[in-house]
Design an enzyme around this catalytic site. Structure first.
Site, PDB file in Angstrom:
ATOM      1  N   MET A  33     -31.385 -33.526  37.894  1.00 18.27           N
ATOM      2  CA  MET A  33     -30.854 -32.456  38.786  1.00 18.27           C
ATOM      3  C   MET A  33     -29.967 -32.189  37.689  1.00 18.27           C
ATOM      4  O   MET A  33     -28.255 -31.546  38.230  1.00 18.27           O
ATOM      5  CB  MET A  33     -31.066 -32.370  40.275  1.00 18.27           C
ATOM      6  CG  MET A  33     -31.918 -31.894  40.712  1.00 18.27           C
ATOM      7  SD  MET A  33     -32.025 -31.325  42.897  1.00 18.27           S
ATOM      8  CE  MET A  33     -30.432 -32.221  43.199  1.00 18.27           C
ATOM      9  N   ALA A  55     -25.895 -33.671  36.162  1.00 22.39           N
ATOM     10  CA  ALA A  55     -24.547 -34.030  36.413  1.00 22.39           C
ATOM     11  C   ALA A  55     -24.677 -35.633  36.349  1.00 22.39           C
ATOM     12  O   ALA A  55     -24.203 -36.151  37.765  1.00 22.39           O
ATOM     13  CB  ALA A  55     -24.247 -33.301  38.223  1.00 22.39           C
ATOM     14  N   HIS A  69     -24.964 -39.960  35.573  1.00 22.81           N
ATOM     15  CA  HIS A  69     -23.994 -40.708  35.592  1.00 22.81           C
ATOM     16  C   HIS A  69     -24.657 -41.984  35.595  1.00 22.81           C
ATOM     17  O   HIS A  69     -25.801 -41.840  34.456  1.00 22.81           O
ATOM     18  CB  HIS A  69     -24.151 -40.959  37.179  1.00 22.81           C
ATOM     19  CG  HIS A  69     -24.204 -40.713  38.243  1.00 22.81           C
ATOM     20  ND1 HIS A  69     -25.468 -41.303  38.737  1.00 22.81           N
ATOM     21  CD2 HIS A  69     -24.901 -39.781  39.359  1.00 22.81           C
ATOM     22  CE1 HIS A  69     -26.026 -41.626  39.102  1.00 22.81           C
ATOM     23  NE2 HIS A  69     -25.440 -40.041  40.150  1.00 22.81           N
ATOM     24  N   HIS A  72     -28.392 -42.936  36.498  1.00 20.08           N
ATOM     25  CA  HIS A  72     -29.829 -41.613  35.465  1.00 20.08           C
ATOM     26  C   HIS A  72     -29.416 -42.527  34.189  1.00 20.08           C
ATOM     27  O   HIS A  72     -30.384 -42.318  33.731  1.00 20.08           O
ATOM     28  CB  HIS A  72     -28.618 -40.159  35.462  1.00 20.08           C
ATOM     29  CG  HIS A  72     -28.428 -39.913  36.825  1.00 20.08           C
ATOM     30  ND1 HIS A  72     -27.975 -38.737  37.365  1.00 20.08           N
ATOM     31  CD2 HIS A  72     -29.944 -39.094  38.106  1.00 20.08           C
ATOM     32  CE1 HIS A  72     -27.890 -38.051  38.128  1.00 20.08           C
ATOM     33  NE2 HIS A  72     -29.121 -38.038  38.104  1.00 20.08           N
ATOM     34  N   GLY A  80     -34.415 -43.204  40.683  1.00 25.75           N
ATOM     35  CA  GLY A  80     -33.567 -44.224  41.519  1.00 25.75           C
ATOM     36  C   GLY A  80     -34.258 -44.781  43.212  1.00 25.75           C
ATOM     37  O   GLY A  80     -34.692 -44.133  44.167  1.00 25.75           O
ATOM     38  N   GLN A  81     -33.810 -45.953  43.160  1.00 26.30           N
ATOM     39  CA  GLN A  81     -33.990 -46.419  44.377  1.00 26.30           C
ATOM     40  C   GLN A  81     -33.044 -45.723  45.762  1.00 26.30           C
ATOM     41  O   GLN A  81     -33.395 -45.782  46.605  1.00 26.30           O
ATOM     42  CB  GLN A  81     -34.213 -48.761  44.759  1.00 26.30           C
ATOM     43  CG  GLN A  81     -33.984 -48.757  45.876  1.00 26.30           C
ATOM     44  CD  GLN A  81     -33.346 -50.207  45.818  1.00 26.30           C
ATOM     45  OE1 GLN A  81     -33.435 -50.883  45.062  1.00 26.30           O
ATOM     46  NE2 GLN A  81     -33.392 -50.123  47.220  1.00 26.30           N
ATOM     47  N   LYS A  82     -31.606 -45.201  45.205  1.00 28.59           N
ATOM     48  CA  LYS A  82     -31.058 -45.121  45.966  1.00 28.59           C
ATOM     49  C   LYS A  82     -31.640 -43.723  46.818  1.00 28.59           C
ATOM     50  O   LYS A  82     -31.405 -44.389  47.938  1.00 28.59           O
ATOM     51  CB  LYS A  82     -29.511 -43.991  45.816  1.00 28.59           C
ATOM     52  CG  LYS A  82     -28.466 -43.589  46.083  1.00 28.59           C
ATOM     53  CD  LYS A  82     -27.272 -43.093  45.901  1.00 28.59           C
ATOM     54  CE  LYS A  82     -27.514 -41.979  44.872  1.00 28.59           C
ATOM     55  NZ  LYS A  82     -27.533 -41.452  46.411  1.00 28.59           N
ATOM     56  N   ASP A  83     -32.660 -42.985  46.401  1.00 29.11           N
ATOM     57  CA  ASP A  83     -33.409 -42.089  46.654  1.00 29.11           C
ATOM     58  C   ASP A  83     -34.987 -42.411  47.702  1.00 29.11           C
ATOM     59  O   ASP A  83     -36.120 -42.068  47.540  1.00 29.11           O
ATOM     60  CB  ASP A  83     -33.652 -40.906  46.316  1.00 29.11           C
ATOM     61  CG  ASP A  83     -32.402 -40.312  45.665  1.00 29.11           C
ATOM     62  OD1 ASP A  83     -32.020 -39.834  46.820  1.00 29.11           O
ATOM     63  OD2 ASP A  83     -32.388 -40.809  44.603  1.00 29.11           O
ATOM     64  N   SER A 102     -24.294 -37.797  41.741  1.00 29.67           N
ATOM     65  CA  SER A 102     -23.378 -36.611  41.618  1.00 29.67           C
ATOM     66  C   SER A 102     -22.978 -35.963  42.384  1.00 29.67           C
ATOM     67  O   SER A 102     -21.647 -35.764  42.312  1.00 29.67           O
ATOM     68  CB  SER A 102     -24.529 -35.529  41.247  1.00 29.67           C
ATOM     69  OG  SER A 102     -25.783 -36.187  39.945  1.00 29.67           O
TER      70      SER A 102
END
Ligand code: PAF
Length: 280
Positions: A30, A32, A34, A37, A147-150, A186
């Protein structure tokens, strides 16, 4: 690097490369962008012959009182980063290119979409699954990078690609963190200095649970209680969930085993942050 704004152009780009025997990587974002990404784009360049990065703030995955309008938009910087990391294409469609007038088709991954973030953000995963399906239909990627964060998003998208036999492999890349442990997001730009330090409680809770598991603790009750007591050190931070789960089903488990997902979400001021670890 090419900037593409229509589905037809993206599909033509992808098919032209496929005809030459090249593999196509897609990094849906989406914007933004960093360093998190950045790691996805790097992975796409390493694993595929060509890589496209989509930059689209998807309205259907935001609830009516969420941050769609103020979500950070940094398109020029996003393009510079994507180009510097070797992406061949940035796909940046307008909203009506993805949702043509009168659009009524949505993808719903039942069950999974109501767990974790889906429980606190009704409709969120319906929006995510729909836009990612549309991006896959447009780009026809061999591999897509997330990403594993999500972690809950990954579970939903793995289920969707398997159910629809989309033929795109979902590649999950490790969480990228600031030096002090805060997971890159983000939304971190919303945090003031005090909130930025309070937000460390999320990654601290993961470290506590990882250390207990390394010491032999496996019981969900003990692990969750330990994480809760870490959050209790920052009463200003409002916990959304603290959970020990099977990553594929997002169902709670009683005991941790290799591959178990430990995930947290919390409000720091107005900002909802998430973090997780896959237990060894
Ligand atoms: O993870 C994100 O940034 C978004 O949910 C995604 C996958 C790009 C869909 O809009």
């Amino acid at each position: 690097m090419q900037i593409i704004s229509t589905v037809n152009e993206l599909r033509a780009w992808s098919r032209a490369h496929r005809k030459q025997g090249k593999t196509i990587g897609l990094v849906p974002t989406m914007g933004a962008l960093h360093a998190g990404h950045g790691s996805l784009i790097r992975a796409a360049r390493e694993r595929c012959d060509v890589a496209a990065v989509s930059v689209f703030v998807n309205p259907t995955q935001f609830g009516p009182n969420e941050d769609f309008a103020r979500y950070p938009r940094t398109f020029h910087a996003d393009c510079s980063l994507a180009e510097s990391l070797g992406a061949q294409v940035v796909f940046a469609p307008a909203v009506d290119e993805i949702y043509p007038e009168g659009a009524e088709t949505f993808i719903e991954v039942e069950g999974l979409s109501d767990r974790l973030d889906g429980r606190s953000r009704p409709g969120h995963f319906r929006g995510v699954a729909t836009v990612v399906a549309k991006l896959f239909v447009a780009a026809e990627p061999d591999l897509a990078f997330f990403g594993q964060k999500d972690a809950a998003q990954v579970a939903v998208l793995r289920r969707m690609t398997a159910d629809l036999r989309l033929g795109t492999e979902i590649v999950v890349c490790p969480i990228v963190r600031e030096a002090d442990g805060l997971a890159l997001s983000s939304r971190n730009v919303y945090l003031n200095t005090l909130q930025r330090s309070q937000a460390l409680v999320l990654s601290q809770s993961l470290h506590t649970v990882e250390a207990l598991v390394a010491g032999g603790e496996r019981g969900a009750e003990a692990l969750l209680a330990a994480a809760r007591s870490v959050f209790a050190t920052q009463p200003a931070v409002r916990v959304d969930y603290i959970a020990l789960l099977d990553w594929a089903t997002l169902q709670p488990v009683d005991r941790a085993q290799p591959g178990t997902l430990f995930a947290v979400a919390a409000w720091v001021g107005e900002t909802r942050l998430i973090d997780n670890t896959i237990l060894a």
